[in-house]
Design a protein around this motif. Structure first.
Motif, PDB file in Angstrom:
ATOM      1  N   ALA A 215      -8.376  -4.292  -2.457  1.00 56.81           N
ATOM      2  CA  ALA A 215      -7.456  -3.438  -1.709  1.00 56.81           C
ATOM      3  C   ALA A 215      -7.361  -3.861  -0.248  1.00 56.81           C
ATOM      4  CB  ALA A 215      -7.907  -1.982  -1.807  1.00 56.81           C
TER       5      ALA A 215
ATOM      6  N   LEU B  90      -7.189   1.540  -2.961  1.00 54.29           N
ATOM      7  CA  LEU B  90      -6.086   1.205  -2.066  1.00 54.29           C
ATOM      8  C   LEU B  90      -5.852   2.312  -1.046  1.00 54.29           C
ATOM      9  CD1 LEU B  90      -3.886  -0.780  -1.276  1.00 54.29           C
ATOM     10  CD2 LEU B  90      -2.388   0.307  -2.961  1.00 54.29           C
TER      11      LEU B  90
ATOM     12  N   VAL C 174      -4.111  -5.174   1.991  1.00 52.90           N
ATOM     13  CA  VAL C 174      -3.668  -4.562   3.247  1.00 52.90           C
ATOM     14  C   VAL C 174      -3.742  -5.572   4.386  1.00 52.90           C
ATOM     15  CG1 VAL C 174      -4.140  -2.736   4.927  1.00 52.90           C
ATOM     16  CG2 VAL C 174      -4.321  -2.253   2.479  1.00 52.90           C
TER      17      VAL C 174
ATOM     18  N   GLN D 142       0.797  -1.216   0.000  1.00 55.97           N
ATOM     19  CA  GLN D 142       0.000   0.000   0.000  1.00 55.97           C
ATOM     20  C   GLN D 142       0.839   1.281   0.000  1.00 55.97           C
ATOM     21  OE1 GLN D 142      -0.081  -2.380   2.290  1.00 55.97           O
ATOM     22  NE2 GLN D 142      -0.028  -1.573   4.376  1.00 55.97           N
TER      23      GLN D 142
ATOM     24  N   ALA E 165      -6.064   1.533   2.996  1.00 55.52           N
ATOM     25  CA  ALA E 165      -4.913   1.763   3.865  1.00 55.52           C
ATOM     26  C   ALA E 165      -5.248   2.735   4.986  1.00 55.52           C
ATOM     27  CB  ALA E 165      -3.742   2.289   3.042  1.00 55.52           C
TER      28      ALA E 165
END
Length: 327
Positions: free
Chosen positions: A75, A42, A79, A8, A46
């Motif tokens: 995403a 993303l 993570v 990320q 994050a």
């Protein structure tokens, strides 16, 4: 030379495409698909996970759970893998096969909810399933992208400043409306600074986000069957609704010139082109549109003839440019 320790940490912020040659319209497209998750989501993933960790909501035995039509699920799976956490994505049949396979490859569990909600979509059904999971076991942690301020904060901190740096004379910004995280983060950034930027939200016909009549929607990404809690229209100047056939036409027009983008990008580009033609005929304001993702995950849907025929009948797709006379 970029050196990263987590997936990320990498995202291309300064890539824009001048679409004048493709569309005949002065429009710059900010490409958000060049990171390890392949989409703008993303950033939100994050930020939301980091905020939950700071707030002490995530422990060693926590299981992240989220409702997603695809990109945020990918995403979050990425993570979560980096953090050593379990992740369950609750999605629906419109989530493309590539996204499901990506999530599973990253170690996520993917649950497909088949029941439609009262608006003919799946969002209420997905959220209901998430709530049931959280009620069944305290280890489940729902980040809730539809209400989580970390969703818009990611774009307030990163996406909007990157646009402002590249286009100090920006006049119009087009942002697609899904959860409205990207939209609200960018709108807040420019409005709070008193920038003379017209913020235009682009939504899909059939979405209820801005009070529209619910209709069948086949292209995942933009639009909702339940109004997101994040949306605040006081930060916006205008809203454009795009029919899905126009989304598909825009995607194929871009692909005909070598730019393969996802359905959300097709919606934003189509809406932006129409809005500029109506509001600025014969003029060329400095206009930017945000492209959420690339097109590889849509090869089995909006770029597949059988899928298009089954769901939309015959579409008069743009012809490929004739290169036969080139040396």
């Amino acid at each position: 030379m970029p050196v990263i320790k987590a997936p990320q940490e990498f995202n291309v912020e300064d890539l824009f495409i001048d679409l004048r040659a493709v569309l005949g319209t002065a429009l710059y497209l900010k490409c958000e698909g060049f990171n390890f998750a392949g989409s703008v989501k993303l950033k939100a993933a994050a930020e939301m996970v980091a905020a939950a960790e700071r707030d002490g909501l995530i422990g060693l035995d926590s299981v992240l759970v989220e409702s997603s039509s695809g990109n945020l699920g990918v995403a979050l799976a990425m993570v979560a893998a980096d953090r050593g956490l379990r992740f369950v994505c609750v999605t629906d049949p419109r989530c493309n096969t590539a996204s499901r396979r990506l999530m599973r490859s990253l170690g996520a569990e993917v649950v497909v909810v088949e029941a439609q909600d009262a608006n003919g979509g799946y969002l209420n059904s997905r959220i209901s399933h998430v709530r049931d999971l959280c009620a069944s076991d305290p280890r489940y942690v729902w980040l809730n992208q539809y209400a989580n301020p970390g969703n818009w904060r990611a774009h307030y901190l990163h996406t909007a400043p990157a646009i402002a740096r590249s286009f100090p004379g920006l006049e119009v910004l087009f942002v697609g409306a899904g959860t409205t995280g990207t939209l609200m983060g960018c709108a807040r950034y420019f409005k709070e600074r008193g920038a003379p930027v017209t913020i235009v939200a682009v939504d899909a016909v059939g979405s209820v986000t801005f009070g529209g009549v619910p209709e069948r929607r086949m292209v995942p990404g933009l639009g909702t069957s339940v109004r997101p809690e994040l949306v605040d229209e006081s930060w916006l100047d205008d809203v454009v609704h795009v029919p899905e056939p126009d989304t598909i036409m825009a995607c194929h027009s871009l692909a005909a010139r070598g730019f393969l983008f996802g359905g959300s990008t097709g919606t934003v580009v189509s809406g932006a082109s129409r809005w500029l033609a109506e509001k600025y005929p014969g003029e060329e304001p400095v206009a930017v549109a945000v492209s959420p993702d690339l097109g590889e995950r849509y090869l089995d849907s909006i770029y597949e003839e059988g899928w298009l025929r089954d769901h939309f009948g015959r579409l008069d797709l743009p012809d490929r440019p004739d290169r036969s006379e080139r040396p």
